[in-house]
Design an enzyme around this catalytic site. Sequence first.
Site, PDB file in Angstrom:
ATOM      1  N   LYS A   8      -1.061  -9.563   2.801  1.00 28.30           N
ATOM      2  CA  LYS A   8      -0.324  -9.100   3.973  1.00 28.30           C
ATOM      3  C   LYS A   8      -1.186  -8.123   4.754  1.00 28.30           C
ATOM      4  CE  LYS A   8       3.155  -6.067   3.762  1.00 28.30           C
ATOM      5  NZ  LYS A   8       2.700  -5.027   4.752  1.00 28.30           N
TER       6      LYS A   8
ATOM      7  N   ASP B 107       0.836  -1.198   0.000  1.00 26.55           N
ATOM      8  CA  ASP B 107       0.000   0.000   0.000  1.00 26.55           C
ATOM      9  C   ASP B 107       0.877   1.256   0.000  1.00 26.55           C
ATOM     10  OD1 ASP B 107       0.895  -0.081   2.622  1.00 26.55           O
ATOM     11  OD2 ASP B 107      -1.087  -0.259   3.520  1.00 26.55           O
ATOM     12  N   SER B 108       2.191   1.053  -0.032  1.00 27.04           N
ATOM     13  CA  SER B 108       3.137   2.147  -0.261  1.00 27.04           C
ATOM     14  C   SER B 108       2.897   2.777  -1.629  1.00 27.04           C
ATOM     15  CB  SER B 108       4.582   1.635  -0.180  1.00 27.04           C
ATOM     16  OG  SER B 108       4.753   0.461  -0.953  1.00 27.04           O
TER      17      SER B 108
ATOM     18  N   ASP C 144      -0.873  -6.201  -0.241  1.00 32.29           N
ATOM     19  CA  ASP C 144      -1.281  -5.601   1.034  1.00 32.29           C
ATOM     20  C   ASP C 144      -2.800  -5.469   1.136  1.00 32.29           C
ATOM     21  OD1 ASP C 144       0.916  -5.194   2.637  1.00 32.29           O
ATOM     22  OD2 ASP C 144       1.341  -3.181   1.889  1.00 32.29           O
TER      23      ASP C 144
ATOM     24  N   GLU D   5      -1.326  -5.775   8.679  1.00 32.75           N
ATOM     25  CA  GLU D   5      -0.543  -5.243   9.786  1.00 32.75           C
ATOM     26  C   GLU D   5      -1.196  -5.539  11.130  1.00 32.75           C
ATOM     27  OE1 GLU D   5       0.946  -1.347   7.164  1.00 32.75           O
ATOM     28  OE2 GLU D   5      -0.074  -1.063   9.072  1.00 32.75           O
TER      29      GLU D   5
ATOM     30  N   GLU E  75       9.406  -4.180  10.469  1.00 31.21           N
ATOM     31  CA  GLU E  75       9.795  -2.879   9.929  1.00 31.21           C
ATOM     32  C   GLU E  75      10.247  -1.935  11.038  1.00 31.21           C
ATOM     33  OE1 GLU E  75       8.135   0.750   7.072  1.00 31.21           O
ATOM     34  OE2 GLU E  75       6.937  -1.066   7.354  1.00 31.21           O
TER      35      GLU E  75
END
Length: 275
Positions: A113, A44-45, A83, A115, A182
Site C-alpha cells: 500500500k 506504518d502506524s 505499507d 499513499e 481516510e
Amino acid sequence: MKNTVLTFKQNKEQGKKISMLTAYDYSTAKLMDEAGINAILVGDSLGNVMLGYEDTISVTMEDMIHHGAAVARGAKNAMVVIDMPFMSYQTSVYDAVVNAGRLMKEGRAGAVKLEGGKEVCAQIKAITDCGIPVMAHLGLTPQSINAFGGFKVQGKSIDAARKLIEDAKAVEKAGAFALVLECVPSKIAEMITKQLAIPTIGIGAGGGCDGQVLVYQDMLGMFSDFTPKFVKKYADLGTIMKEAFQNYIKELDSGAFPSEEHGYKIDNDIIEKLY
C-alpha cells in the site's frame, strides 16, 4: 479460503463488506486470521502504536519487513497488505519497484500500500506491471501530515473534493486493486465508491465504502495517546491488561505467586543426598 485481490473484487460486485484490521505480530495476526478477517494491514502506524513515534515518518523499510514477515507467518487465509514507508517510493519509480519487491520477497506481503494520487500513478503502474498488487490511499495520508498541518479531515471544499475524485479515478486507472479513503466526508467517500470499479476501504469515511479498516489497538482500547473520532471500541483490553499486571505485582509481593502448583517436584531422597 485464501483472500486475494479477486476476493476484494468479488466482494464489491456482490455487495459484501470487506473486513480489514492492522496487525504487527504473529500472535495477533493468527487470532485475526482464525476470526475470519479478510485482510490484515501491516500499517506504518506501527511507528505510533508499536515503536512510540509521534508520527509515521520515522518508520523504515526494515521495520516494515520485520513486522510484515511476522504477520505473514500467522495469516493463513487473510490477505496481508504491507505499507510502503515514507520515502521508499516517492524518490523514483525505480526505488518504488525495488522496495515493493522487498516487501513481497522478504516481508511475504500479498500486496503493498502506498499513499498519494496522480503524483504516484507512475509508481503504481510500474509496481503492478511487475505483478505486485497495489492498494492506494487517499484523503488523510499520514506520511504527508506535515504538509497538511495536522490530522485534519480532507476533501471538505469543492476543489479538494474534486481533486479526491480525480485522484481516485487516476489510481484506479494506474492499476490499484483497492483504495483506502481516510478521514473523508462520508458523502464524498460514497460518491467515489460508486464511481470506481475497484473496492474502497474506509477509515473515518462513513459506511458507504466497500469495506472498513481500523488500527486494532484503537478498537480494543489498548492505545490511549490519541483516539480518533471514527474509532469504535469493541473492548477495553487496556484496562483489563493493566489490572492483570497490577495483580501479578501484588501476588509477587504477597508470595501468592508462584504457588506449589506452578512448580516442579523432585523425589525427597534425591534432595536428602544433596546435603
